[in-house]
Design an enzyme around this catalytic site. Sequence first.
Site, short mmCIF file in Angstrom:
data_model
loop_
_atom_site.label_atom_id
_atom_site.label_comp_id
_atom_site.label_asym_id
_atom_site.label_seq_id
_atom_site.Cartn_x
_atom_site.Cartn_y
_atom_site.Cartn_z
N CYS A 71 6.73 -38.70 -15.45
CA CYS A 71 4.72 -39.21 -16.00
C CYS A 71 3.87 -39.33 -14.90
O CYS A 71 2.98 -39.92 -14.69
CB CYS A 71 4.72 -40.36 -16.51
SG CYS A 71 5.46 -41.89 -15.32
N TYR A 117 10.42 -34.10 -21.60
CA TYR A 117 9.52 -34.19 -21.35
C TYR A 117 9.00 -34.21 -20.19
O TYR A 117 9.07 -34.62 -19.31
CB TYR A 117 8.92 -34.84 -22.64
CG TYR A 117 9.04 -36.20 -21.97
CD1 TYR A 117 7.34 -36.78 -21.31
CD2 TYR A 117 9.56 -37.18 -22.72
CE1 TYR A 117 7.30 -37.94 -20.72
CE2 TYR A 117 9.71 -38.81 -22.29
CZ TYR A 117 8.82 -39.32 -21.48
OH TYR A 117 8.92 -40.18 -20.94
N HIS A 136 -9.24 -30.43 5.13
CA HIS A 136 -9.64 -31.94 4.54
C HIS A 136 -10.76 -32.01 3.46
O HIS A 136 -10.42 -32.97 2.73
CB HIS A 136 -10.29 -32.91 6.11
CG HIS A 136 -10.40 -33.90 6.14
ND1 HIS A 136 -11.75 -34.31 5.61
CD2 HIS A 136 -9.25 -35.11 5.71
CE1 HIS A 136 -11.38 -36.29 4.99
NE2 HIS A 136 -10.20 -36.56 5.60
N ARG A 162 -4.08 -0.41 -6.97
CA ARG A 162 -3.10 -1.70 -7.21
C ARG A 162 -3.09 -2.25 -8.38
O ARG A 162 -4.37 -1.69 -8.84
CB ARG A 162 -2.82 -2.41 -5.97
CG ARG A 162 -4.29 -3.57 -5.54
CD ARG A 162 -4.63 -4.60 -4.31
NE ARG A 162 -5.90 -3.95 -4.37
CZ ARG A 162 -6.72 -3.95 -3.31
NH1 ARG A 162 -6.18 -4.52 -1.68
NH2 ARG A 162 -7.70 -4.30 -2.97
N LYS A 216 0.95 -1.13 0.00
CA LYS A 216 -0.44 -0.18 -0.21
C LYS A 216 0.87 1.76 -0.12
O LYS A 216 1.05 2.20 -0.95
CB LYS A 216 -0.90 0.18 1.41
CG LYS A 216 -2.01 1.30 1.28
CD LYS A 216 -2.76 0.86 2.56
CE LYS A 216 -3.40 -0.18 2.33
NZ LYS A 216 -4.33 -0.48 3.59
N ARG A 246 -2.94 3.43 8.32
CA ARG A 246 -3.17 1.74 8.04
C ARG A 246 -2.41 0.87 7.71
O ARG A 246 -1.02 1.58 7.79
CB ARG A 246 -2.67 2.39 6.83
CG ARG A 246 -4.36 3.87 6.38
CD ARG A 246 -4.03 4.67 4.29
NE ARG A 246 -4.80 3.69 4.03
CZ ARG A 246 -5.12 3.80 2.83
NH1 ARG A 246 -4.62 4.75 2.45
NH2 ARG A 246 -6.16 3.49 1.67
N GLY A 273 -5.73 -10.64 9.34
CA GLY A 273 -5.76 -10.35 10.53
C GLY A 273 -5.06 -9.53 11.01
O GLY A 273 -4.80 -9.13 11.95
N MET A 316 -4.38 -5.24 11.31
CA MET A 316 -4.90 -4.46 12.06
C MET A 316 -5.61 -3.38 11.14
O MET A 316 -5.21 -3.13 9.66
CB MET A 316 -4.52 -3.40 12.55
CG MET A 316 -5.01 -2.70 13.35
SD MET A 316 -4.43 -1.50 14.68
CE MET A 316 -4.64 0.12 13.70
N SER A 365 12.07 -42.47 -16.75
CA SER A 365 10.77 -41.02 -16.62
C SER A 365 10.44 -41.75 -15.27
O SER A 365 10.33 -42.91 -14.63
CB SER A 365 9.75 -41.96 -17.60
OG SER A 365 8.43 -41.54 -17.22
P1 ADP Z 1 -8.02 -1.41 3.35
O1 ADP Z 1 -6.41 -2.46 3.16
O2 ADP Z 1 -8.90 -2.51 4.32
O3 ADP Z 1 -8.57 -1.20 1.73
P2 ADP Z 1 -7.73 0.70 3.69
O4 ADP Z 1 -6.55 1.45 4.22
O5 ADP Z 1 -6.97 1.33 2.10
O6 ADP Z 1 -7.92 -0.63 4.66
O7 ADP Z 1 -8.90 2.00 3.97
C1 ADP Z 1 -10.36 1.46 5.14
C2 ADP Z 1 -10.52 2.70 4.07
O8 ADP Z 1 -10.41 3.79 4.84
C3 ADP Z 1 -9.81 2.49 2.52
O9 ADP Z 1 -12.15 3.42 1.95
C4 ADP Z 1 -9.59 3.89 2.01
O10 ADP Z 1 -9.94 4.86 1.11
C5 ADP Z 1 -10.04 5.26 3.13
N1 ADP Z 1 -8.65 5.69 3.79
C6 ADP Z 1 -7.80 5.19 3.86
N2 ADP Z 1 -7.04 7.17 3.79
C7 ADP Z 1 -7.42 8.07 4.06
C8 ADP Z 1 -7.67 9.02 4.13
N3 ADP Z 1 -6.12 9.74 4.70
N4 ADP Z 1 -8.97 9.92 3.60
C9 ADP Z 1 -9.84 8.90 3.94
N5 ADP Z 1 -10.18 8.03 3.39
C10 ADP Z 1 -9.08 7.05 4.07
MG MG Z 2 -8.05 -0.28 0.87
#
Ligand code: ADP
Ligand code: MG
Length: 898
Positions: free
Chosen positions: A849, A869, A451, A335, A22, A91, A100, A102, A781
């Site tokens: 094979c 092959y 499983h 991304r 990110k 973020r 998992g 944050m 083989s």
């Molecule tokens: P995720 O990885 O779950 O997508 P994000 O870090 O992208 O989490 O953030 C969750 C939400 O918060 C997203 O919709 C993102 O666009 C929004 N967001 C993140 N940073 C900002 C910011 N600086 N201003 C406004 N919205 C934000």
């Molecule tokens: Mg996001």
Amino acid sequence: MGRYVYDFTKGRRDMADLLGGKGANLAEMTRLGLPVPQGFVVTTEACRAFLTSGTEPEGMSREISRHLSAVEAAAGRVLGQPDGPLLLSVRSGARFSMPGMMETVLDIGLNDASVVGLAKSSGNERFAWDSYRRLVQMFGSTVMGVDAELFERAMARLKETRGAPDDLHLDASDLAGLVETYKDLIHDATGDDFPQSPAEQLRRAVLAVFGSWNGERARLYRRREHIADDLGTAVTVQRMVFGNLGPDSGSGVAFTRDPATGRSGLYGDYLSDAQGEDVVAGIRNPVPLAGLERLDPASYQQLREHMRTLENHYRDLCDIEFTIERGKLWMLQTRVGKRTAGAAFAIAAELVDEGLITADEALSRVSGDGLARLMFPRFDTTVTGDPLAHGLPASPGAAVGAAVFDSAEAVRRAAAGEKVVLVRQETTPDDLPGMVAAQAVLTSRGGKTSHAAVVARGMGKVCVCGAEELTVDTGARRFTTRGGTVVEEGTVISVDGSAGAVYPGEAPLVDSAVMRYLETGTCAEQSDEVVDAVARSLQLADRKRRLEVRANADTPEDAARARRFGAQGVGLCRTEHMFLGERRKLVEQMILADDDDTRERALDALLPLQREDFVGILEAMDGLPVTIRLLDPPLHEFLPDRTELAVRIATAEAHGDLPDPHDTELLDAVNRMHEENPMLGLRGVRLGLVVPGLVAMQVRAIAEAVVERRRAGGAPEAEIMVPLVGAVEELRIEREEVERVLAEVSAESGVAVTCPVGTMIELPRAALTAGRIAGQAEFFSFGTNDLTQTTWGFSRDDVEAAFFSAYLDKGVFAASPFETIDREGVGRLVSLAVAEGRAARPDLTIGVCGEHGGDPESVRFFHGAGLDYVSCSPFRIPVARLEAGRAALPETGPSDSR
Ligand code: ADP
Ligand code: MG
Ligand code: MG
């Protein structure tokens, strides 16, 4: 520049190891001049230091302060200042995204004082309180660990008392009240207060992101995916922009192409007066992106331009998060986007046509797994309606059947000719008979290594697992969907293992257009961009690859199909099935014979039958090599079951009758031949060495088939393969016999029959003595199924269902060694045997094979190991061709697709 913090302006896309995916992409967008709110990244290195020492790394907070000051200076306001505060988002973002970690915390910097300032400076009191309640809620649940449900329930209660259909109908004072409720919730749950200091909020949020790296879910995920535990996560800290400032604001998600079909254009959703995830959270209905053109044409045009910029720069489909604050567009994330298998092919081809990528790059961006998914028939989603539930696509394909809730019922109904789907919370080895009997398996719990998933994939059975939206009540023999639909036992459902969806009733199937193309070699009349793209990828792969692709085929029909799919020969023709069915009687006679005459008569009767089989296969593969393996399994497999016989005899005796003498004779033979470990018993080359006449009959059948094909004007290329050799002497003795019979048939027929003779390498001892064995073998083989069994000491049938899911969960291996070659162990034996075999005989032909020959990961390994092959089941041939081509491409950089 410091060590622990990077400003967005100092980072780049290729720094994902340090800045996380990110953060690196935000930096890249900043570099491209796109409107990204200012911010900085606390690096994975800081996280690693934190994780090792357990305390905040020395100097990190100083660096954060310095970078924060720069953001504050540019914004002209200070974090959390009481009149018109600067607010931040915090973020998480590692190299690989994983569950998992944050959740993002928005609106850091608000407190009881600055919320009033924000109301004043924005002129929007409701907005200020809405932002504050979001902060307390997110901070409370993610940083302070309060159950998120509690906040949601409080919100729902408030909406109910106010009669508010959605959050927009709550006014400033409602929200201010909610903030107080939330604060009390936090205090009750933790004994601690929501921190009022903006600096403390920031500090605790950053450390909480670091801490989440070692959360249970993240650790489990990394163990299963074999992602190193010491990579650490980065933390992105960014100035907030606000989509919840009223109707001229909003937030959205967008794709530069349709991730479902690959078609170019703008796809996505937009929700006005919304912040963060509101747009995807389903709290209100968003509008399709095209609707933004009416709401805010200027922002829409800008967004289009930015998306074009991004796609041209990344040279791939991008997905994007954006926010509009009072008519000003901000880019918040991008991304390289996920896409369906079909879209991956279509997009790659289109990008080549647009001149953005080379054909080689296009080939590197599609995959054999994707191609395999496109070869299955699928449900016609234009008529299926909404699914009952979603789950994980654990084993591909489409299946229809009546829901049943335990193994016994599945077996009972299947025996009566009914098609069933086994529905369980989770499966255990006890469910195995039911899984075998069912068309598909559906579970409400467990991941792709559960499983159910492991065993279903092993059996090639459709499976959707972890459909957590379903409540499976085995006792009441029904399941309930999230929407409240109840499905009782016996109700027909449709399971889509490629998409991970379950539909009510019998959903209509559509043939795979890709399969039609592969079967016929032509595309449908109306052009289908996915089929065209697949065709182009395969053609290029065929030009690039060094590995040949052969088929494992035991019948003329399979051989013919394999040839249509592009097989360059048969790499494994097993003779076992030729000994079954009506011929079983003859085989029995051969096994029971106690004198040479009887045995020879039985063998003589089998000979013409075997010859006809070989003629058919040699004809289907005319001009191409057909590697025929001599009989491999232990002979008692061709006799009736031991218990069955014993019961039959006992029943007769109980009735006072004399048991059928043939039964008694058979039981004697079965008992004589009984083995504790048949896999390690009298089979393979060992049979040939101790059962007189067996090899001679098989070789004669092959040689006579060659003669017959030659006389018919064909170009048969039979090769004779000896199974389970462990010592060169075994092969030398068997080879003498083979050559004697070939010479005999040549003399009788006047047609010179020469067949290369080679061996399977499927015992560690064979691999370890490959140099000596090559002296007697014209080809090797690798039988990687047996080689995996014997190297690990695993009996596949016993271990897969019993404990492989536990092994995958514990991270003993990342994939079953029966699906993907174990490079470290089995792979090492392969490499050793290749090196020593070729040293002894430079023109040795070497192939594989085992089923691994059709597994994408393994194909890459075999390419690298220098094999000639791979041979795999007919349906895997296109996959193997594609992957062999990809393996031959020069190394490309790391992909962002993960
Ligand atoms: P995720 O990885 O779950 O997508 P994000 O870090 O992208 O989490 O953030 C969750 C939400 O918060 C997203 O919709 C993102 O666009 C929004 N967001 C993140 N940073 C900002 C910011 N600086 N201003 C406004 N919205 C934000
Ligand atoms: Mg996001
Ligand atoms: Mg074998």
